[in-house]
Design a protein around this motif. Sequence first.
Motif, PDB file in Angstrom:
ATOM      1  N   VAL A  80      24.647  65.482  41.766  1.00  0.00           N
ATOM      2  CA  VAL A  80      23.491  66.181  42.333  1.00  0.00           C
ATOM      3  C   VAL A  80      23.769  66.562  43.785  1.00  0.00           C
ATOM      4  CG1 VAL A  80      21.052  65.967  42.975  1.00  0.00           C
ATOM      5  CG2 VAL A  80      21.840  65.121  40.753  1.00  0.00           C
ATOM      6  N   LYS A  81      24.402  65.685  44.527  1.00  0.00           N
ATOM      7  CA  LYS A  81      24.775  65.979  45.911  1.00  0.00           C
ATOM      8  C   LYS A  81      25.730  67.172  45.973  1.00  0.00           C
ATOM      9  CE  LYS A  81      26.678  63.776  50.071  1.00  0.00           C
ATOM     10  NZ  LYS A  81      27.247  62.520  50.635  1.00  0.00           N
ATOM     11  N   LEU A  82      26.657  67.221  45.044  1.00  0.00           N
ATOM     12  CA  LEU A  82      27.619  68.324  44.978  1.00  0.00           C
ATOM     13  C   LEU A  82      26.916  69.650  44.706  1.00  0.00           C
ATOM     14  CD1 LEU A  82      30.567  69.343  44.834  1.00  0.00           C
ATOM     15  CD2 LEU A  82      30.562  68.696  42.414  1.00  0.00           C
ATOM     16  N   ILE A  83      25.968  69.631  43.774  1.00  0.00           N
ATOM     17  CA  ILE A  83      25.210  70.837  43.438  1.00  0.00           C
ATOM     18  C   ILE A  83      24.372  71.303  44.632  1.00  0.00           C
ATOM     19  CG2 ILE A  83      23.282  71.683  42.017  1.00  0.00           C
ATOM     20  CD1 ILE A  83      24.470  69.899  39.775  1.00  0.00           C
ATOM     21  N   ASN A  84      23.728  70.361  45.306  1.00  0.00           N
ATOM     22  CA  ASN A  84      22.899  70.706  46.466  1.00  0.00           C
ATOM     23  C   ASN A  84      23.712  71.350  47.585  1.00  0.00           C
ATOM     24  OD1 ASN A  84      20.571  69.755  45.256  1.00  0.00           O
ATOM     25  ND2 ASN A  84      20.708  67.724  46.186  1.00  0.00           N
ATOM     26  N   VAL A  89      17.601  74.349  45.903  1.00  0.00           N
ATOM     27  CA  VAL A  89      16.956  73.882  44.683  1.00  0.00           C
ATOM     28  C   VAL A  89      16.362  75.062  43.917  1.00  0.00           C
ATOM     29  CG1 VAL A  89      15.016  72.543  43.788  1.00  0.00           C
ATOM     30  CG2 VAL A  89      16.496  71.569  45.547  1.00  0.00           C
ATOM     31  N   GLY A  90      16.635  75.106  42.616  1.00  0.00           N
ATOM     32  CA  GLY A  90      16.157  76.187  41.756  1.00  0.00           C
ATOM     33  C   GLY A  90      16.219  75.772  40.306  1.00  0.00           C
ATOM     34  N   SER A  91      16.673  76.680  39.445  1.00  0.00           N
ATOM     35  CA  SER A  91      16.724  76.420  38.007  1.00  0.00           C
ATOM     36  C   SER A  91      18.111  75.924  37.612  1.00  0.00           C
ATOM     37  CB  SER A  91      16.369  77.687  37.230  1.00  0.00           C
ATOM     38  OG  SER A  91      17.202  78.764  37.638  1.00  0.00           O
ATOM     39  N   LEU A  92      18.134  74.876  36.803  1.00  0.00           N
ATOM     40  CA  LEU A  92      19.395  74.235  36.417  1.00  0.00           C
ATOM     41  C   LEU A  92      19.425  74.031  34.902  1.00  0.00           C
ATOM     42  CD1 LEU A  92      21.021  71.176  38.190  1.00  0.00           C
ATOM     43  CD2 LEU A  92      20.850  71.246  35.709  1.00  0.00           C
ATOM     44  N   LEU A  93      20.522  74.433  34.283  1.00  0.00           N
ATOM     45  CA  LEU A  93      20.761  74.220  32.858  1.00  0.00           C
ATOM     46  C   LEU A  93      21.929  73.268  32.694  1.00  0.00           C
ATOM     47  CD1 LEU A  93      20.376  74.951  29.809  1.00  0.00           C
ATOM     48  CD2 LEU A  93      22.020  76.821  30.194  1.00  0.00           C
ATOM     49  N   ASP A  94      21.697  72.159  31.980  1.00  0.00           N
ATOM     50  CA  ASP A  94      22.773  71.211  31.691  1.00  0.00           C
ATOM     51  C   ASP A  94      23.092  71.285  30.202  1.00  0.00           C
ATOM     52  OD1 ASP A  94      24.667  69.183  32.131  1.00  0.00           O
ATOM     53  OD2 ASP A  94      23.230  67.627  31.577  1.00  0.00           O
ATOM     54  N   ILE A  95      24.286  71.753  29.871  1.00  0.00           N
ATOM     55  CA  ILE A  95      24.713  71.907  28.480  1.00  0.00           C
ATOM     56  C   ILE A  95      25.484  70.663  28.066  1.00  0.00           C
ATOM     57  CG2 ILE A  95      26.038  73.307  26.865  1.00  0.00           C
ATOM     58  CD1 ILE A  95      25.630  75.682  28.771  1.00  0.00           C
ATOM     59  N   ALA A  97      23.678  67.649  27.414  1.00  0.00           N
ATOM     60  CA  ALA A  97      22.958  66.752  28.323  1.00  0.00           C
ATOM     61  C   ALA A  97      22.996  65.291  27.894  1.00  0.00           C
ATOM     62  CB  ALA A  97      21.505  67.212  28.451  1.00  0.00           C
ATOM     63  N   GLY A  98      23.448  64.999  26.674  1.00  0.00           N
ATOM     64  CA  GLY A  98      23.518  63.613  26.223  1.00  0.00           C
ATOM     65  C   GLY A  98      22.165  62.941  26.256  1.00  0.00           C
ATOM     66  N   THR A  99      22.107  61.751  26.825  1.00  0.00           N
ATOM     67  CA  THR A  99      20.847  61.004  26.892  1.00  0.00           C
ATOM     68  C   THR A  99      20.008  61.371  28.112  1.00  0.00           C
ATOM     69  OG1 THR A  99      21.988  59.153  27.955  1.00  0.00           O
ATOM     70  CG2 THR A  99      21.757  59.064  25.553  1.00  0.00           C
ATOM     71  N   GLY A 100      20.405  62.407  28.832  1.00  0.00           N
ATOM     72  CA  GLY A 100      19.534  63.026  29.829  1.00  0.00           C
ATOM     73  C   GLY A 100      19.546  62.451  31.223  1.00  0.00           C
ATOM     74  N   ASP A 101      20.414  61.496  31.517  1.00  0.00           N
ATOM     75  CA  ASP A 101      20.342  60.819  32.811  1.00  0.00           C
ATOM     76  C   ASP A 101      20.611  61.752  33.993  1.00  0.00           C
ATOM     77  OD1 ASP A 101      19.655  58.316  31.769  1.00  0.00           O
ATOM     78  OD2 ASP A 101      21.735  57.864  31.310  1.00  0.00           O
ATOM     79  N   PHE A 102      21.547  62.690  33.832  1.00  0.00           N
ATOM     80  CA  PHE A 102      21.822  63.622  34.922  1.00  0.00           C
ATOM     81  C   PHE A 102      20.599  64.499  35.208  1.00  0.00           C
ATOM     82  CE2 PHE A 102      23.092  68.037  35.921  1.00  0.00           C
ATOM     83  CZ  PHE A 102      23.452  67.835  37.241  1.00  0.00           C
ATOM     84  N   LEU A 103      19.941  64.976  34.171  1.00  0.00           N
ATOM     85  CA  LEU A 103      18.769  65.830  34.368  1.00  0.00           C
ATOM     86  C   LEU A 103      17.608  65.054  34.972  1.00  0.00           C
ATOM     87  CD1 LEU A 103      18.782  68.149  31.216  1.00  0.00           C
ATOM     88  CD2 LEU A 103      19.398  68.702  33.575  1.00  0.00           C
ATOM     89  N   VAL A 104      17.489  63.784  34.652  1.00  0.00           N
ATOM     90  CA  VAL A 104      16.444  62.951  35.254  1.00  0.00           C
ATOM     91  C   VAL A 104      16.645  62.870  36.763  1.00  0.00           C
ATOM     92  CG1 VAL A 104      15.546  60.589  35.435  1.00  0.00           C
ATOM     93  CG2 VAL A 104      15.977  61.586  33.183  1.00  0.00           C
ATOM     94  N   ALA A 106      18.445  64.964  38.658  1.00  0.00           N
ATOM     95  CA  ALA A 106      18.299  66.306  39.237  1.00  0.00           C
ATOM     96  C   ALA A 106      16.830  66.702  39.362  1.00  0.00           C
ATOM     97  CB  ALA A 106      19.053  67.317  38.380  1.00  0.00           C
ATOM     98  N   LYS A 107      16.035  66.363  38.359  1.00  0.00           N
ATOM     99  CA  LYS A 107      14.598  66.683  38.384  1.00  0.00           C
ATOM    100  C   LYS A 107      13.903  65.949  39.526  1.00  0.00           C
ATOM    101  CE  LYS A 107      10.525  66.790  35.355  1.00  0.00           C
ATOM    102  NZ  LYS A 107      10.012  66.447  33.998  1.00  0.00           N
ATOM    103  N   LYS A 108      14.251  64.691  39.744  1.00  0.00           N
ATOM    104  CA  LYS A 108      13.674  63.926  40.846  1.00  0.00           C
ATOM    105  C   LYS A 108      14.030  64.541  42.197  1.00  0.00           C
ATOM    106  CE  LYS A 108      13.458  59.405  38.565  1.00  0.00           C
ATOM    107  NZ  LYS A 108      14.022  58.017  38.523  1.00  0.00           N
ATOM    108  N   ASP A 109      15.142  65.244  42.234  1.00  0.00           N
ATOM    109  CA  ASP A 109      15.587  65.876  43.471  1.00  0.00           C
ATOM    110  C   ASP A 109      14.990  67.270  43.655  1.00  0.00           C
ATOM    111  OD1 ASP A 109      17.382  64.982  45.634  1.00  0.00           O
ATOM    112  OD2 ASP A 109      18.395  66.892  45.262  1.00  0.00           O
ATOM    113  N   GLY A 110      14.143  67.706  42.707  1.00  0.00           N
ATOM    114  CA  GLY A 110      13.430  68.962  42.865  1.00  0.00           C
ATOM    115  C   GLY A 110      13.880  70.111  41.991  1.00  0.00           C
ATOM    116  N   TRP A 111      14.932  69.924  41.191  1.00  0.00           N
ATOM    117  CA  TRP A 111      15.435  70.986  40.341  1.00  0.00           C
ATOM    118  C   TRP A 111      14.529  71.200  39.124  1.00  0.00           C
ATOM    119  CZ3 TRP A 111      19.361  74.271  41.468  1.00  0.00           C
ATOM    120  CH2 TRP A 111      20.170  73.916  42.565  1.00  0.00           C
ATOM    121  N   GLN A 112      14.393  72.474  38.717  1.00  0.00           N
ATOM    122  CA  GLN A 112      13.699  72.827  37.474  1.00  0.00           C
ATOM    123  C   GLN A 112      14.741  72.761  36.355  1.00  0.00           C
ATOM    124  OE1 GLN A 112      12.077  76.756  38.174  1.00  0.00           O
ATOM    125  NE2 GLN A 112      11.546  76.178  40.274  1.00  0.00           N
TER     126      GLN A 112
END
Length: 281
Positions: A80-84, A89-95, A97-104, A106-112
């Motif tokens: 997430v730090k690398l992406i920032n 912060v904007g729209s993010l697609l994770d292909i 995603a597995g069990t979703g931990d990365f998206l969790v 990223a979402k807490k950091d403000g990403w849609q």
Amino acid sequence: MSFQNNIFFKKVKDYSVSKEIFELHHNPEYDLLITFPKPDLDKLSRYYESDDYISHTDGKRSLFEKIYHLIKSSALKSKVKLINAQASVGSLLDIGAGTGDFLVVAKKDGWQTTGIEPSEKARATAIRKGVYFAENLSDLENHSFDIITMWHVLEHVPNLNDYLLELKRLLKPNGVIFIAVPNFKSFDATYYGKFWAAYDVPRHIWHFSKTAIQKLFTEKEMKLAEVLPMKFDSFYVSLLSEKYKTGNMNYLKAFFVGWKSNLSAKRSKEFSSHIYIIKNK
């Protein structure tokens, strides 16, 4: 894109699920390895049917799984730090995603956030964490994402050319793609040979070099901006490789090989895995 005039490279076993033998063929034009034969689409899912397929579970049953999830927790924040550092912060697609931990995270950091995940089991776990999923890439609108991430996913896709075209379609004009894949030219790949766990046939259909990534994305009018190391991967892959080679994880030996791989990569720039930062033109 056509992969012709391929040369036999070596035979590799599927150690984790089917125990079947596959071949790796080298394409010299792209410096790319291709798994042969490629499983039919209707049969591919059975090669993922294992409780030991670690990206599809939150299990912490063994010491290995506990180590994996400890490293994973730190790696998620780094991603997430690398992406920032690359985009606001904007729209993010994770292909994948597995069990979703990365998206969790990223979402807490403000990403849609939006996820794509073919495994029903992994997707169900992620949904319980509040992750939103799209059914298919084709359901998503053109140029709708600032960031697209594929953490150890591109090597799995059956039709590589079609997938790259979809990434181009979905990415905004100034968008950025983050691709993480193993590197078959690393020290640990050479050291373990046919036992190298990151071949992971037949789930890994494509095996990339830096040359392959640059050429493939350039052909789709995208630019390789930066290549970063994934230093933890050499230790994780070496643990599994030791298990495949000897029947035991041999933690000390695996740690030594992982350390030596990273040391070698300081000179060669060929780490066990790389993160490729790709920008739309």
